[in-house]
Design a protein around this motif. Structure first.
Motif, PDB file in Angstrom:
ATOM      1  N   ASP A   1       1.190 -12.398 -24.413  1.00 45.39           N
ATOM      2  CA  ASP A   1       1.087 -13.839 -24.664  1.00 45.39           C
ATOM      3  C   ASP A   1       0.841 -14.133 -26.139  1.00 45.39           C
ATOM      4  O   ASP A   1       1.364 -15.111 -26.672  1.00 45.39           O
ATOM      5  CB  ASP A   1      -0.045 -14.442 -23.818  1.00 45.39           C
ATOM      6  CG  ASP A   1       0.270 -14.367 -22.335  1.00 45.39           C
ATOM      7  OD1 ASP A   1       1.463 -14.223 -21.986  1.00 45.39           O
ATOM      8  OD2 ASP A   1      -0.672 -14.427 -21.533  1.00 45.39           O
TER       9      ASP A   1
ATOM     10  N   TYR B   1       4.059 -13.812 -27.783  1.00 46.79           N
ATOM     11  CA  TYR B   1       4.910 -14.950 -27.383  1.00 46.79           C
ATOM     12  C   TYR B   1       4.541 -16.189 -28.197  1.00 46.79           C
ATOM     13  O   TYR B   1       5.411 -16.909 -28.698  1.00 46.79           O
ATOM     14  CB  TYR B   1       4.726 -15.213 -25.887  1.00 46.79           C
ATOM     15  CG  TYR B   1       5.696 -16.221 -25.310  1.00 46.79           C
ATOM     16  CD1 TYR B   1       6.860 -15.810 -24.680  1.00 46.79           C
ATOM     17  CD2 TYR B   1       5.443 -17.592 -25.394  1.00 46.79           C
ATOM     18  CE1 TYR B   1       7.754 -16.732 -24.148  1.00 46.79           C
ATOM     19  CE2 TYR B   1       6.322 -18.519 -24.863  1.00 46.79           C
ATOM     20  CZ  TYR B   1       7.477 -18.091 -24.237  1.00 46.79           C
ATOM     21  OH  TYR B   1       8.352 -19.002 -23.727  1.00 46.79           O
TER      22      TYR B   1
ATOM     23  N   ASN C   1       6.972 -18.079 -30.662  1.00 46.42           N
ATOM     24  CA  ASN C   1       7.504 -19.386 -30.280  1.00 46.42           C
ATOM     25  C   ASN C   1       6.747 -20.575 -30.871  1.00 46.42           C
ATOM     26  O   ASN C   1       7.315 -21.663 -30.984  1.00 46.42           O
ATOM     27  CB  ASN C   1       7.562 -19.494 -28.755  1.00 46.42           C
ATOM     28  CG  ASN C   1       8.572 -18.522 -28.176  1.00 46.42           C
ATOM     29  OD1 ASN C   1       9.776 -18.693 -28.323  1.00 46.42           O
ATOM     30  ND2 ASN C   1       8.091 -17.461 -27.546  1.00 46.42           N
TER      31      ASN C   1
ATOM     32  N   GLU D   1      12.954 -10.628 -23.279  1.00 45.01           N
ATOM     33  CA  GLU D   1      11.752  -9.806 -23.118  1.00 45.01           C
ATOM     34  C   GLU D   1      11.660  -9.498 -21.633  1.00 45.01           C
ATOM     35  O   GLU D   1      11.201 -10.309 -20.857  1.00 45.01           O
ATOM     36  CB  GLU D   1      10.527 -10.597 -23.582  1.00 45.01           C
ATOM     37  CG  GLU D   1       9.214  -9.880 -23.407  1.00 45.01           C
ATOM     38  CD  GLU D   1       8.053 -10.851 -23.545  1.00 45.01           C
ATOM     39  OE1 GLU D   1       7.262 -10.700 -24.468  1.00 45.01           O
ATOM     40  OE2 GLU D   1       7.940 -11.766 -22.712  1.00 45.01           O
TER      41      GLU D   1
ATOM     42  N   LYS E   1       5.276 -18.899 -18.461  1.00 43.53           N
ATOM     43  CA  LYS E   1       4.690 -19.272 -19.747  1.00 43.53           C
ATOM     44  C   LYS E   1       5.748 -19.895 -20.635  1.00 43.53           C
ATOM     45  O   LYS E   1       6.955 -19.632 -20.476  1.00 43.53           O
ATOM     46  CB  LYS E   1       4.051 -18.072 -20.429  1.00 43.53           C
ATOM     47  CG  LYS E   1       4.978 -16.951 -20.801  1.00 43.53           C
ATOM     48  CD  LYS E   1       4.158 -15.815 -21.417  1.00 43.53           C
ATOM     49  CE  LYS E   1       5.018 -14.591 -21.656  1.00 43.53           C
ATOM     50  NZ  LYS E   1       4.216 -13.449 -22.109  1.00 43.53           N
ATOM     51  N   GLY E   2       5.272 -20.713 -21.545  1.00 41.29           N
ATOM     52  CA  GLY E   2       6.212 -21.358 -22.457  1.00 41.29           C
ATOM     53  C   GLY E   2       5.485 -22.153 -23.512  1.00 41.29           C
ATOM     54  O   GLY E   2       4.259 -22.152 -23.588  1.00 41.29           O
TER      55      GLY E   2
ATOM     56  N   PHE F   1      13.197 -24.056 -22.977  1.00 41.43           N
ATOM     57  CA  PHE F   1      13.139 -23.037 -21.922  1.00 41.43           C
ATOM     58  C   PHE F   1      11.687 -22.615 -21.728  1.00 41.43           C
ATOM     59  O   PHE F   1      10.835 -22.836 -22.597  1.00 41.43           O
ATOM     60  CB  PHE F   1      13.961 -21.792 -22.323  1.00 41.43           C
ATOM     61  CG  PHE F   1      13.339 -21.020 -23.439  1.00 41.43           C
ATOM     62  CD1 PHE F   1      12.490 -19.938 -23.181  1.00 41.43           C
ATOM     63  CD2 PHE F   1      13.550 -21.374 -24.778  1.00 41.43           C
ATOM     64  CE1 PHE F   1      11.896 -19.221 -24.212  1.00 41.43           C
ATOM     65  CE2 PHE F   1      12.950 -20.668 -25.811  1.00 41.43           C
ATOM     66  CZ  PHE F   1      12.124 -19.593 -25.531  1.00 41.43           C
ATOM     67  N   PHE F   2      11.404 -22.042 -20.563  1.00 43.38           N
ATOM     68  CA  PHE F   2      10.145 -21.337 -20.386  1.00 43.38           C
ATOM     69  C   PHE F   2      10.416 -20.070 -19.596  1.00 43.38           C
ATOM     70  O   PHE F   2      11.490 -19.902 -19.023  1.00 43.38           O
ATOM     71  CB  PHE F   2       9.066 -22.209 -19.733  1.00 43.38           C
ATOM     72  CG  PHE F   2       9.384 -22.713 -18.355  1.00 43.38           C
ATOM     73  CD1 PHE F   2      10.212 -23.807 -18.173  1.00 43.38           C
ATOM     74  CD2 PHE F   2       8.831 -22.110 -17.233  1.00 43.38           C
ATOM     75  CE1 PHE F   2      10.499 -24.283 -16.896  1.00 43.38           C
ATOM     76  CE2 PHE F   2       9.104 -22.582 -15.963  1.00 43.38           C
ATOM     77  CZ  PHE F   2       9.945 -23.669 -15.791  1.00 43.38           C
ATOM     78  N   ARG F   3       9.466 -19.165 -19.644  1.00 47.79           N
ATOM     79  CA  ARG F   3       9.701 -17.822 -19.116  1.00 47.79           C
ATOM     80  C   ARG F   3       8.973 -17.635 -17.794  1.00 47.79           C
ATOM     81  O   ARG F   3       7.828 -18.072 -17.630  1.00 47.79           O
ATOM     82  CB  ARG F   3       9.210 -16.796 -20.131  1.00 47.79           C
ATOM     83  CG  ARG F   3       9.707 -15.412 -19.880  1.00 47.79           C
ATOM     84  CD  ARG F   3       9.696 -14.616 -21.168  1.00 47.79           C
ATOM     85  NE  ARG F   3      10.712 -15.088 -22.097  1.00 47.79           N
ATOM     86  CZ  ARG F   3      10.824 -14.711 -23.363  1.00 47.79           C
ATOM     87  NH1 ARG F   3       9.967 -13.856 -23.864  1.00 47.79           N
ATOM     88  NH2 ARG F   3      11.786 -15.181 -24.123  1.00 47.79           N
TER      89      ARG F   3
END
Lengths: 375, 98
Positions: free
Chosen positions: A313, A316, A320, B11, B65-66, B72-74
């Motif tokens: 996370d 991430y 992002n 990922e 998550k995003g 987009f989100f994952r």
């Protein structure tokens, strides 16, 4: 975008390297003994060997090209034709060492693994204590891709020599960014990759083999020479088989010249400043744990965890929300995390290159601080 | 806002043995979509103060998550839970009809 993933592959490449690849692709193909076009690519291969040899500190005629470190390590490990139990290695190794080694296992005879300390450092004394009569080969990672810890090759080389072990070194993370003189420290074999600190392209790399190293090829094929001979019987099999990656080798030749011009010692000095500053900034933040805080000589890697956050996370968010590229997880080096206290999920790795700046360090420290404050 | 497609994530959670997908949204993700994800079971984390806010929903069998504002989100699921993904997408789209 801030690229802090040079441990995976370096980016951007120097302009001279990208230009060289384009030139090589546009040029009449190099013959490699397989063309009437009469292109002599001997200079290209020789120049690349010489440049890499200077960086590694070995004789250029003992450099052989492969698709990268993984292939080189497979050649080195399988080429001994020994059982897994004849190998002694460390917990700092990448899967490019561990997987070929563990594929050799038969009858539960495992290779021996020397532990590392909580900073990822390999103790030469621990290596010496682990040596058993059955061991014939010692494999050591010069610079950990997880912690940046640099192995003391000189002392380890002396230990290997004293115990009659063949000494192999993985310089994937160090070639081009950490000075080394492999011949001087008694290394018999080394694997390097072209696309990390050597600043070449993916799919390039190779190995150094000392003349007395008792390994034989495990890959055979066309070489453009002596084609009527289809079985090697006198130990004269060749290492570079199949059409070679001449764009990659051209890139390596140019990249090696570029790296040598910058001076590997100066590159190491510059990147060490980035590493030290990053460690100081991150370790001052609450709930952030930086790996490898003792000692002052590390490769260009800073790994860390944040209490209460999954490392995936964190990466991430860095990618992002802050446009910072890192890598999280086990970094293909599963054993070391047990000793770092970061198993099973791993850590976040920021890995630096010569193109990074202190502003990049500022941006990472700022982002990590915001993440910790948001918890 | 709707989820308009799914694609395997760059990922791929390969180190953990999970499969991950990016769910592509018709508009940049906003608070309404993020709030709607709370209908799923699991612990919800929303880090609003980040430069671009991050959200995460974590349960035993899946993780979402995003980042707010992304298109987009994952979603990561255990490999044997892939069929559940389409069901999740239907639920998200039903909750975000506008």
């Amino acid at each position: 975008m801030i690229y802090l993933n040079h441990g995976a592959t370096s980016y951007p490449k120097p302009q001279c390297v990208t230009d060289r690849v384009a030139e090589q692709l546009a040029a009449l193909p190099s013959g490699q003994f397989r063309s009437t076009a009469g292109i002599d690519d001997g200079d290209l291969f020789t120049a690349a060997r010489e440049g890499i040899a200077k960086i590694l500190g070995v004789r250029s005629e003992r450099i052989f090209f492969t698709s990268g470190s993984t292939e080189a390590l497979n050649f080195l490990i399988s080429g001994f034709h020994l059982p897994a139990s004849a190998f002694l290695t460390t917990a700092a190794e990448h899967n490019s060492v561990l997987r070929p080694l563990f594929q050799l296992i038969e009858h539960e005879e495992l290779p021996s693994i020397v532990p590392v300390d909580q900073n990822g450092r390999i103790s030469p004394e621990a290596i010496e204590q682990a040596i058993l009569p059955r061991h014939k080969v010692l494999i050591v990672n010069h610079c950990s891709n997880v912690t940046g810890a640099i192995a003391d090759l000189k002392t380890i080389g002396q230990i290997a020599k004293a115990h009659g072990l063949w000494f192999l070194v993985d310089v994937s993370q160090s070639a081009g960014c950490i000075p080394m003189s492999l011949d001087e420290v008694g290394v018999h074999g080394a694997a390097f990759t072209g696309h990390k600190a050597l600043l070449g392209i993916q799919g390039s790399g190779g190995m150094y083999l000392s003349e007395d190293l008792p390994i034989s090829p495990v890959k055979f094929g066309g070489t453009g020479r002596d084609s009527s001979k289809i079985r090697y019987t006198d130990g004269d099999a060749e290492w570079e088989v199949g059409t070679q990656n001449s764009p990659g080798i051209a890139a390596l030749a140019t990249a090696a010249t570029y790296v040598l011009r910058q001076d590997v010692a100066k590159i190491h000095q510059y990147e060490s400043r980035l590493v030290t500053e990053t460690k100081q900034r991150l370790s001052a933040l609450p709930n952030v744990h930086v790996i490898g805080m003792t000692g002052d000589d590390y490769g260009p890697v800073v790994s860390f965890t944040i209490d209460g956050m999954n490392c995936a996370d964190v990466s991430y968010i860095l990618q992002n929300s802050y446009d910072i590229v890192t890598r999280s997880g086990l970094q293909c080096a599963p054993l070391i995390h047990t000793y770092l206290g970061t198993a099973p999920k791993g850590c976040v790795r920021a890995s630096f290159g010569f193109s990074n700046t202190m502003e990049d360090v500022d941006a990472l420290a700022y982002a990590v601080r915001e993440i910790t404050e948001a918890l | 806002m709707q989820v308009i497609s799914k694609r395997p994530s760059i990922e791929r959670c390969t180190e953990s043995g999970w499969d991950a997908y990016d769910l592509i949204t018709s508009l940049p993700i906003d608070d309404e979509l993020i709030d709607s994800l709370r209908m799923f079971e699991g612990s919800f984390l929303y880090m609003k103060s980040l430069k671009r806010p991050f959200f995460k929903l974590e349960a035993d069998l899946y993780v979402m998550k995003g980042v707010k504002g992304d298109p987009f989100f994952r979603v990561a699921l255990h490999r044997d839970q892939e069929a559940y993904l389409d069901q999740m997408i239907d639920q998200i789209n039903a909750a975000n009809k506008r």
